[in-house]
Design an enzyme around this catalytic site. Structure first.
Site, PDB file in Angstrom:
ATOM      1  N   ASN A  60      33.490  32.562  32.244  1.00 39.27           N
ATOM      2  CA  ASN A  60      34.496  33.464  31.675  1.00 39.27           C
ATOM      3  C   ASN A  60      34.174  33.767  30.214  1.00 39.27           C
ATOM      4  OD1 ASN A  60      35.229  30.718  31.287  1.00 39.27           O
ATOM      5  ND2 ASN A  60      37.387  31.204  30.990  1.00 39.27           N
ATOM      6  N   GLU A  62      36.109  35.384  27.042  1.00 36.62           N
ATOM      7  CA  GLU A  62      37.419  35.829  26.550  1.00 36.62           C
ATOM      8  C   GLU A  62      37.276  36.723  25.323  1.00 36.62           C
ATOM      9  OE1 GLU A  62      39.850  32.276  26.208  1.00 36.62           O
ATOM     10  OE2 GLU A  62      40.009  32.124  28.396  1.00 36.62           O
ATOM     11  N   CYS A  71      36.738  37.168  33.885  1.00 33.89           N
ATOM     12  CA  CYS A  71      36.587  35.891  34.593  1.00 33.89           C
ATOM     13  C   CYS A  71      35.129  35.605  34.941  1.00 33.89           C
ATOM     14  CB  CYS A  71      37.371  35.923  35.904  1.00 33.89           C
ATOM     15  SG  CYS A  71      39.140  36.040  35.704  1.00 33.89           S
ATOM     16  N   GLU A  73      33.843  34.729  37.743  1.00 33.85           N
ATOM     17  CA  GLU A  73      33.388  35.279  39.030  1.00 33.85           C
ATOM     18  C   GLU A  73      32.894  36.711  38.876  1.00 33.85           C
ATOM     19  OE1 GLU A  73      36.177  33.690  38.334  1.00 33.85           O
ATOM     20  OE2 GLU A  73      36.914  32.497  40.022  1.00 33.85           O
ATOM     21  N   CYS A 110      41.210  34.204  40.913  1.00 33.82           N
ATOM     22  CA  CYS A 110      42.419  35.007  40.654  1.00 33.82           C
ATOM     23  C   CYS A 110      42.428  36.239  41.554  1.00 33.82           C
ATOM     24  CB  CYS A 110      42.495  35.402  39.181  1.00 33.82           C
ATOM     25  SG  CYS A 110      41.458  36.820  38.739  1.00 33.82           S
ATOM     26  N   CYS A 113      39.710  38.886  40.868  1.00 36.46           N
ATOM     27  CA  CYS A 113      38.386  38.441  41.329  1.00 36.46           C
ATOM     28  C   CYS A 113      38.293  38.477  42.853  1.00 36.46           C
ATOM     29  CB  CYS A 113      38.060  37.057  40.790  1.00 36.46           C
ATOM     30  SG  CYS A 113      37.720  37.094  39.021  1.00 36.46           S
TER      31      CYS A 113
HETATM   32  N1  THU Z   1      39.528  32.449  34.882  1.00 34.01           N
HETATM   33  C1  THU Z   1      38.326  32.594  35.508  1.00 34.01           C
HETATM   34  O1  THU Z   1      37.286  32.795  34.863  1.00 34.01           O
HETATM   35  N2  THU Z   1      38.295  32.521  36.866  1.00 34.01           N
HETATM   36  C2  THU Z   1      39.366  32.229  37.645  1.00 34.01           C
HETATM   37  O2  THU Z   1      39.245  32.183  38.859  1.00 34.01           O
HETATM   38  C3  THU Z   1      40.673  31.946  37.029  1.00 34.01           C
HETATM   39  C4  THU Z   1      40.776  32.243  35.579  1.00 34.01           C
HETATM   40  C5  THU Z   1      39.552  32.479  33.420  1.00 34.01           C
HETATM   41  C6  THU Z   1      40.262  33.636  32.799  1.00 34.01           C
HETATM   42  C7  THU Z   1      40.627  33.085  31.451  1.00 34.01           C
HETATM   43  O3  THU Z   1      39.515  33.213  30.572  1.00 34.01           O
HETATM   44  C8  THU Z   1      40.851  31.598  31.700  1.00 34.01           C
HETATM   45  O4  THU Z   1      40.207  31.317  32.944  1.00 34.01           O
HETATM   46  C9  THU Z   1      42.310  31.205  31.808  1.00 34.01           C
HETATM   47  O5  THU Z   1      42.983  32.020  32.688  1.00 34.01           O
END
Ligand code: THU
Length: 161
Positions: A60, A62, A71, A73, A110, A113
């Site tokens: 991920n 941010e 994310c 994925e 999520c 994704c």
């Molecule tokens: N996140 C992911 O990278 N993948 C997921 O399946 C769930 C959430 C990340 C998004 C954000 O940067 C952090 O996790 C918290 O939500």
């Protein structure tokens, strides 16, 4: 009443996985070190095994403008599409490390994704086996991403087929 159901597998831990699944999950665990998650403190790592045998990772990424973050994925899917155009993903492992909680049970992708994973399955005409696990604890295996998104909006909806 209609029903939707799906089956998944729960495995006791990474050591109970096949060696190929275990190394993919370990690759996802290792990838969490490359996440950029200063806002959530929730590092996600994903690793995909491709049909040609290559392994590609994603994490991920941010942003100070929170919704801009992406994310692990979807970073991974973009990496695969660019580095190995047309290659199917046989399996994808997803793991995490958090400053707020222990990483001792699986997380699942999520909703956004899931949509992206299902489209990738359509695009390559191949199911993506999901291997979901933390740094310790049980591992969940789902045979195709589409099982996690019943009644998904798909390319078929666009042209009525
Ligand atoms: N996140 C992911 O990278 N993948 C997921 O399946 C769930 C959430 C990340 C998004 C954000 O940067 C952090 O996790 C918290 O939500």
């Amino acid at each position: 009443m209609e029903q939707y159901q799906f089956s998944y597998q729960l495995v006791e831990g990474v050591d109970a996985l096949s060696s190929s699944d275990a190394s993919l999950l370990r690759s996802a665990q290792a990838a969490t070190a490359l996440a950029y998650a200063p806002y959530s403190g929730f590092n996600v790592g994903a690793a995909a095994l491709l049909a040609n045998g290559a392994v590609v990772q994603g994490t991920n990424q941010e942003n100070a403008s929170y919704p801009v973050g992406i994310c692990a994925e979807r970073v991974l899917l973009g990496n695969v599409a660019m580095q190995y155009p047309g290659q199917a993903i046989v399996a994808m492992a997803i793991s995490y490390r958090s400053v707020k909680r222990s990483s001792d049970q699986p997380i699942s992708p999520c909703g956004m994704c899931r949509q992206a994973l299902v489209e990738f399955e359509h695009r390559t005409a191949a199911p993506i086996r999901l291997i979901l696990g933390g740094e310790s604890g049980q591992v969940m295996i789902v045979d195709s991403a589409k099982l996690l998104l019943p009644f998904a909006f798909s390319p078929r909806e666009l042209n009525g087929r």
